[in-house]
Scaffold this active site. Structure first.
Site, PDB file in Angstrom:
ATOM      1  N   GLY A  21      60.215  38.873  35.893  1.00  0.00           N
ATOM      2  CA  GLY A  21      59.551  39.017  34.677  1.00  0.00           C
ATOM      3  C   GLY A  21      59.942  38.061  33.665  1.00  0.00           C
ATOM      4  N   ALA A  22      60.081  36.979  34.134  1.00  0.00           N
ATOM      5  CA  ALA A  22      60.786  35.950  33.204  1.00  0.00           C
ATOM      6  C   ALA A  22      59.765  35.250  32.552  1.00  0.00           C
ATOM      7  CB  ALA A  22      61.223  34.616  34.068  1.00  0.00           C
ATOM      8  N   SER A 140      64.070  51.966  29.420  1.00  0.00           N
ATOM      9  CA  SER A 140      63.148  52.236  28.077  1.00  0.00           C
ATOM     10  C   SER A 140      63.837  53.561  27.544  1.00  0.00           C
ATOM     11  CB  SER A 140      61.817  52.356  28.598  1.00  0.00           C
ATOM     12  OG  SER A 140      60.914  52.760  27.550  1.00  0.00           O
ATOM     13  N   ASN A 145      63.695  59.984  26.490  1.00  0.00           N
ATOM     14  CA  ASN A 145      62.977  61.239  25.616  1.00  0.00           C
ATOM     15  C   ASN A 145      61.789  61.908  26.292  1.00  0.00           C
ATOM     16  OD1 ASN A 145      61.151  59.258  25.241  1.00  0.00           O
ATOM     17  ND2 ASN A 145      61.735  58.919  23.084  1.00  0.00           N
ATOM     18  N   TYR A 155      55.763  55.929  34.040  1.00  0.00           N
ATOM     19  CA  TYR A 155      56.468  55.033  33.304  1.00  0.00           C
ATOM     20  C   TYR A 155      57.982  55.825  32.995  1.00  0.00           C
ATOM     21  CZ  TYR A 155      57.846  51.517  30.041  1.00  0.00           C
ATOM     22  OH  TYR A 155      58.751  50.519  29.427  1.00  0.00           O
ATOM     23  N   LYS A 159      61.616  55.029  34.552  1.00  0.00           N
ATOM     24  CA  LYS A 159      62.712  54.243  33.725  1.00  0.00           C
ATOM     25  C   LYS A 159      63.747  55.365  33.777  1.00  0.00           C
ATOM     26  CE  LYS A 159      60.444  50.585  32.279  1.00  0.00           C
ATOM     27  NZ  LYS A 159      61.317  49.331  32.766  1.00  0.00           N
TER      28      LYS A 159
END
Ligand SMILES: NC(=O)c1ccc[n+]([C@@H]2O[C@H](COP(=O)([O-])OP(=O)(O)OC[C@H]3O[C@@H](n4cnc5c(N)ncnc54)[C@H](OP(=O)(O)O)[C@@H]3O)[C@@H](O)[C@H]2O)c1
Length: 249
Positions: A21-22, A140, A145, A155, A159
């Site tokens: 993800g550079a 994340s 939460n 997602y 995470k």
């Protein structure tokens, strides 16, 4: 009066980082900061963006493809001769309510965020410096939460899973002298937020006790800290960079 020399968080002139993800928002800041610290970098991704620095080896890499991951890590060793820091930032969000999510979307997000980490860890472990190697994954605040429809269930779930994957590897690889940690940002000012409307951004900002969206540079600083000698006793850690959004991590 003589100017004090600039002190870097990380001084690593002989070291090599492999970054996924550079070419993303956080990735570009991480690569820039690593180069400033003297680290050589294998910058991987799918974009045409190129860092103009002879200490960077650019490689095209889809992190969901095992053959590509294995080959990219091998190229890191054949080009630079070593691997010290494995920094896995590639990731993608989903969106919408769970009952509206297709199996394809679920699998794409989980594969990009979680299965990719398995592949990077598996092939990275074989080549990373022992002792002394450092692995950083990217979580994340959604992983603590529950997240929301803005990023979707896949997602948030992927995470959270990364946090426990980090704990697993931290224990398994401690005898090798490899440290494994994860950073978990709240909202960060990168292209990943471009999908949100102005109202959604305003709501997001006002939900943050510190009232600020983090910069990619701050996240990069946290990542370099975890790579550095200042964090030599830190492994299995989940670093909360959420502007107070999450307080019970
Ligand atoms: N920005 C935020 O608010 C925020 C908050 C918490 C956590 N994070 C996490 O931070 C990390 C970096 O994200 P960012 O904020 O820098 O967003 P970004 O600018 O969208 O960067 C994400 C990068 O991941 C790459 N990527 C996605 N799928 C890939 C694949 N299959 N193979 C290789 N590369 C792939 C993307 O490349 P392409 O452009 O080619 O798709 C992009 O360069 C992610 O793990 C994200 O979940 C971000």
């Amino acid at each position: 009066m003589r100017k004090p020399e600039r002190i870097h968080l990380l001084n690593s002139e002989d070291k090599v980082a492999f970054v996924t993800g550079a070419y993303g928002g956080i990735g570009r800041s991480v690569v820039k900061m690593l180069l400033e610290s003297g680290t050589k970098v294998v910058a991987t991704g799918r974009s045409d963006f190129r860092f103009k620095d002879s200490d960077v080896l650019h490689l095209n890499l889809d992190v969901t493809k095992e053959k590509e991951v294995k080959s990219a890590i091998e190229k890191c060793i054949s080009h630079f001769g070593r691997l010290d820091f494995l920094i896995h930032l590639a990731g993608m969000v989903g969106s919408g309510r769970l009952d509206a999510m297709s199996l394809e979307e679920w699998e794409k997000v989980v594969s990009t965020n979680l299965t990719s980490a398995f592949l990077i860890l598996k092939h990275g472990y074989k080549k990373i410096k022992k002792p002394g190697g450092v692995v950083i994954l990217c979580g994340s605040s959604n992983g603590y939460n529950g997240g929301s429809h803005l990023s979707g269930a896949a997602y948030a779930s992927s995470k959270t899973a990364l946090v426990n994957l980090v704990r697993y590897c931290a224990k398994e690889w401690a005898p090798d002298g490899i440290r494994v940690n994860i950073v978990s940002p709240g909202p960060v000012d990168t292209p990943m937020l471009d999908r949100l409307s102005k109202n959604e951004m305003d709501d997001l900002r006002s939900s943050l006790p510190l009232g600020r969206i983090a910069s990619p540079e701050e996240c990069a600083g946290s990542i370099l800290f975890l790579c550095s000698n200042h964090a030599e006793s830190m492994t299995g850690t989940n670093l909360n960079i959420s502007s107070g959004l999450v307080l019970d991590a």
